[in-house]
Design a protein around this motif. Structure first.
Motif, PDB file in Angstrom:
ATOM      1  N   CYS A  66      40.257  39.599  32.640  1.00 48.53           N
ATOM      2  CA  CYS A  66      39.278  40.509  33.251  1.00 48.53           C
ATOM      3  C   CYS A  66      39.852  41.910  33.456  1.00 48.53           C
ATOM      4  O   CYS A  66      41.049  42.085  33.685  1.00 48.53           O
ATOM      5  CB  CYS A  66      38.847  39.997  34.626  1.00 48.53           C
ATOM      6  SG  CYS A  66      38.284  38.305  34.681  1.00 48.53           S
ATOM      7  N   THR A  95      38.706  42.492  43.189  1.00 46.89           N
ATOM      8  CA  THR A  95      39.967  41.917  42.703  1.00 46.89           C
ATOM      9  C   THR A  95      40.373  40.687  43.515  1.00 46.89           C
ATOM     10  O   THR A  95      40.979  39.760  42.980  1.00 46.89           O
ATOM     11  CB  THR A  95      41.098  42.962  42.727  1.00 46.89           C
ATOM     12  OG1 THR A  95      41.223  43.512  44.043  1.00 46.89           O
ATOM     13  CG2 THR A  95      40.810  44.087  41.744  1.00 46.89           C
ATOM     14  N   SER A  96      40.010  40.672  44.794  1.00 47.14           N
ATOM     15  CA  SER A  96      40.330  39.490  45.611  1.00 47.14           C
ATOM     16  C   SER A  96      39.493  38.291  45.168  1.00 47.14           C
ATOM     17  O   SER A  96      39.980  37.159  45.141  1.00 47.14           O
ATOM     18  CB  SER A  96      40.105  39.784  47.096  1.00 47.14           C
ATOM     19  OG  SER A  96      38.727  39.922  47.393  1.00 47.14           O
ATOM     20  N   LEU A 115      36.648  47.873  44.980  1.00 50.17           N
ATOM     21  CA  LEU A 115      37.586  47.376  43.973  1.00 50.17           C
ATOM     22  C   LEU A 115      38.497  46.302  44.573  1.00 50.17           C
ATOM     23  O   LEU A 115      38.811  45.295  43.924  1.00 50.17           O
ATOM     24  CB  LEU A 115      38.423  48.534  43.432  1.00 50.17           C
ATOM     25  CG  LEU A 115      39.235  48.278  42.161  1.00 50.17           C
ATOM     26  CD1 LEU A 115      38.329  47.881  41.004  1.00 50.17           C
ATOM     27  CD2 LEU A 115      40.039  49.525  41.789  1.00 50.17           C
ATOM     28  N   GLU A 116      38.881  46.512  45.811  1.00 55.33           N
ATOM     29  CA  GLU A 116      39.746  45.547  46.493  1.00 55.33           C
ATOM     30  C   GLU A 116      39.029  44.210  46.691  1.00 55.33           C
ATOM     31  O   GLU A 116      39.608  43.138  46.483  1.00 55.33           O
ATOM     32  CB  GLU A 116      40.178  46.112  47.846  1.00 55.33           C
ATOM     33  CG  GLU A 116      41.242  45.285  48.544  1.00 55.33           C
ATOM     34  CD  GLU A 116      41.730  45.952  49.820  1.00 55.33           C
ATOM     35  OE1 GLU A 116      40.886  46.455  50.588  1.00 55.33           O
ATOM     36  OE2 GLU A 116      42.947  45.990  50.043  1.00 55.33           O
ATOM     37  N   LYS A 176      43.918  44.343  34.702  1.00 53.07           N
ATOM     38  CA  LYS A 176      44.131  45.621  35.381  1.00 53.07           C
ATOM     39  C   LYS A 176      42.863  46.043  36.111  1.00 53.07           C
ATOM     40  O   LYS A 176      41.757  45.732  35.675  1.00 53.07           O
ATOM     41  CB  LYS A 176      44.539  46.709  34.380  1.00 53.07           C
ATOM     42  CG  LYS A 176      45.032  47.996  35.047  1.00 53.07           C
ATOM     43  CD  LYS A 176      45.771  48.899  34.074  1.00 53.07           C
ATOM     44  CE  LYS A 176      46.324  50.127  34.790  1.00 53.07           C
ATOM     45  NZ  LYS A 176      47.101  51.003  33.887  1.00 53.07           N
ATOM     46  N   ALA A 177      43.046  46.752  37.225  1.00 46.54           N
ATOM     47  CA  ALA A 177      41.927  47.322  37.978  1.00 46.54           C
ATOM     48  C   ALA A 177      42.048  48.843  37.923  1.00 46.54           C
ATOM     49  O   ALA A 177      43.140  49.394  38.107  1.00 46.54           O
ATOM     50  CB  ALA A 177      41.953  46.836  39.417  1.00 46.54           C
ATOM     51  N   ILE A 222      38.365  37.813  42.120  1.00 47.01           N
ATOM     52  CA  ILE A 222      38.925  37.384  40.829  1.00 47.01           C
ATOM     53  C   ILE A 222      40.171  36.531  41.062  1.00 47.01           C
ATOM     54  O   ILE A 222      40.362  35.494  40.422  1.00 47.01           O
ATOM     55  CB  ILE A 222      39.264  38.613  39.953  1.00 47.01           C
ATOM     56  CG1 ILE A 222      37.975  39.345  39.543  1.00 47.01           C
ATOM     57  CG2 ILE A 222      40.052  38.194  38.706  1.00 47.01           C
ATOM     58  CD1 ILE A 222      38.207  40.680  38.862  1.00 47.01           C
ATOM     59  N   ALA A 223      41.017  36.958  41.994  1.00 46.35           N
ATOM     60  CA  ALA A 223      42.265  36.244  42.278  1.00 46.35           C
ATOM     61  C   ALA A 223      42.010  34.827  42.784  1.00 46.35           C
ATOM     62  O   ALA A 223      42.819  33.915  42.547  1.00 46.35           O
ATOM     63  CB  ALA A 223      43.084  37.022  43.300  1.00 46.35           C
ATOM     64  N   LEU A 241      43.128  38.705  36.260  1.00 47.17           N
ATOM     65  CA  LEU A 241      42.947  40.156  36.261  1.00 47.17           C
ATOM     66  C   LEU A 241      44.059  40.821  35.453  1.00 47.17           C
ATOM     67  O   LEU A 241      45.236  40.676  35.759  1.00 47.17           O
ATOM     68  CB  LEU A 241      42.951  40.689  37.692  1.00 47.17           C
ATOM     69  CG  LEU A 241      42.736  42.205  37.831  1.00 47.17           C
ATOM     70  CD1 LEU A 241      41.332  42.596  37.385  1.00 47.17           C
ATOM     71  CD2 LEU A 241      42.979  42.650  39.271  1.00 47.17           C
ATOM     72  N   ALA A 262      38.579  45.388  35.886  1.00 49.38           N
ATOM     73  CA  ALA A 262      37.648  45.829  36.926  1.00 49.38           C
ATOM     74  C   ALA A 262      37.715  47.349  37.037  1.00 49.38           C
ATOM     75  O   ALA A 262      38.804  47.925  37.077  1.00 49.38           O
ATOM     76  CB  ALA A 262      37.994  45.185  38.262  1.00 49.38           C
TER      77      ALA A 262
END
Length: 235
Positions: free
Chosen positions: A4, A18-19, A14-15, A31-32, A21-22, A29, A6
């Motif tokens: 992925c 990404t959380s 974004l935070e 890269k964001a 996704i984790a 992930l 983001a």
């Protein structure tokens, strides 16, 4: 495991993304990006597409719709994330796979990603599936619209006119708001800037128009001309 990317200029959004996704064991992930122009520069240089790109729409420098046109060949699936429901139709015109309206809950995120790569497409909506719409006649009270009964949804100056098997409903919900839900169902398509229709309710299909089960005739807009080929190539 699905790879992925983001992209969102809001650090808090974004935070959260990404959380989520984790916490999904089947997502990784890569890269964001908080800067869409850096994302554009790096993603276009990739030698291998990722599986999913999560993309915000309102961003400085270049918006998500413009960015999607330039990077969609670098992903198998594209999911837009935005706080603005009016972008729903634009996102599906770009063949987005989903549209998540902020604030995005973890349950919404998980539903969007769980079956993203499933080969089982929805052709006939389940009989008991419904969405909630704002009734114009009942002072914005939320009422259930049974998806299987929907024939067509027409944009009005204020709200929408919804044609169903048994009645016509006038709603204060916009076409964009309804599109968020209906265009996820494979049996629904937008064929004109003012119309979303149920493919299952088509009685006559011509290059220039369709006639639906309630004898409603709707022109196919030039922007949606590929709808005819999509339908004729299904078999």
């Amino acid at each position: 495991m699905y790879t992925c990317l983001a992209i969102d200029d809001e650090f808090s959004a974004l935070e959260i993304l990404t959380s989520y996704i984790a916490e999904q064991t089947n997502l990784k992930l890569i890269k964001a990006y908080s800067n869409p122009l850096i994302a554009l520069s790096e993603i276009t240089k990739r030698t291998k597409p990722v599986d999913i790109i999560f993309l915000d729409i309102e961003m400085p420098g270049i918006n998500g719709l413009e960015l999607a046109e330039l990077i969609k060949h670098q992903t198998k699936k594209l999911i837009f994330t935005t706080a603005h429901a009016n972008y729903a139709i634009n996102s599906y015109e770009l063949n987005a796979d989903d549209f998540l309206l902020k604030p995005i809950s973890q349950s919404k995120f998980e539903r969007a990603t769980t079956n993203l790569f499933s080969n089982d497409e929805i052709v006939h909506p389940p009989e008991n599936e419904f969405i909630l719409i704002k009734s114009k006649m009942q002072r914005n009270q939320l009422i259930k619209l049974k998806i299987a009964d929907a024939i067509a949804i027409e944009a009005q100056e204020k709200g929408t006119k919804i044609y169903t098997k048994n009645e016509v409903i006038f709603s204060n919900s916009s076409l964009s708001e309804i599109a968020i839900f209906l265009l996820k169902v494979k049996a629904f398509s937008q064929i004109h800037r003012s119309f979303i229709i149920s493919e299952n309710k088509i009685k006559i299909l011509e290059r220039s128009h369709v006639v639906l089960s309630n004898d409603l005739k709707i022109s196919i807009g030039r922007k949606y001309a590929d709808f005819y080929h999509k339908m004729t190539n299904k078999n």
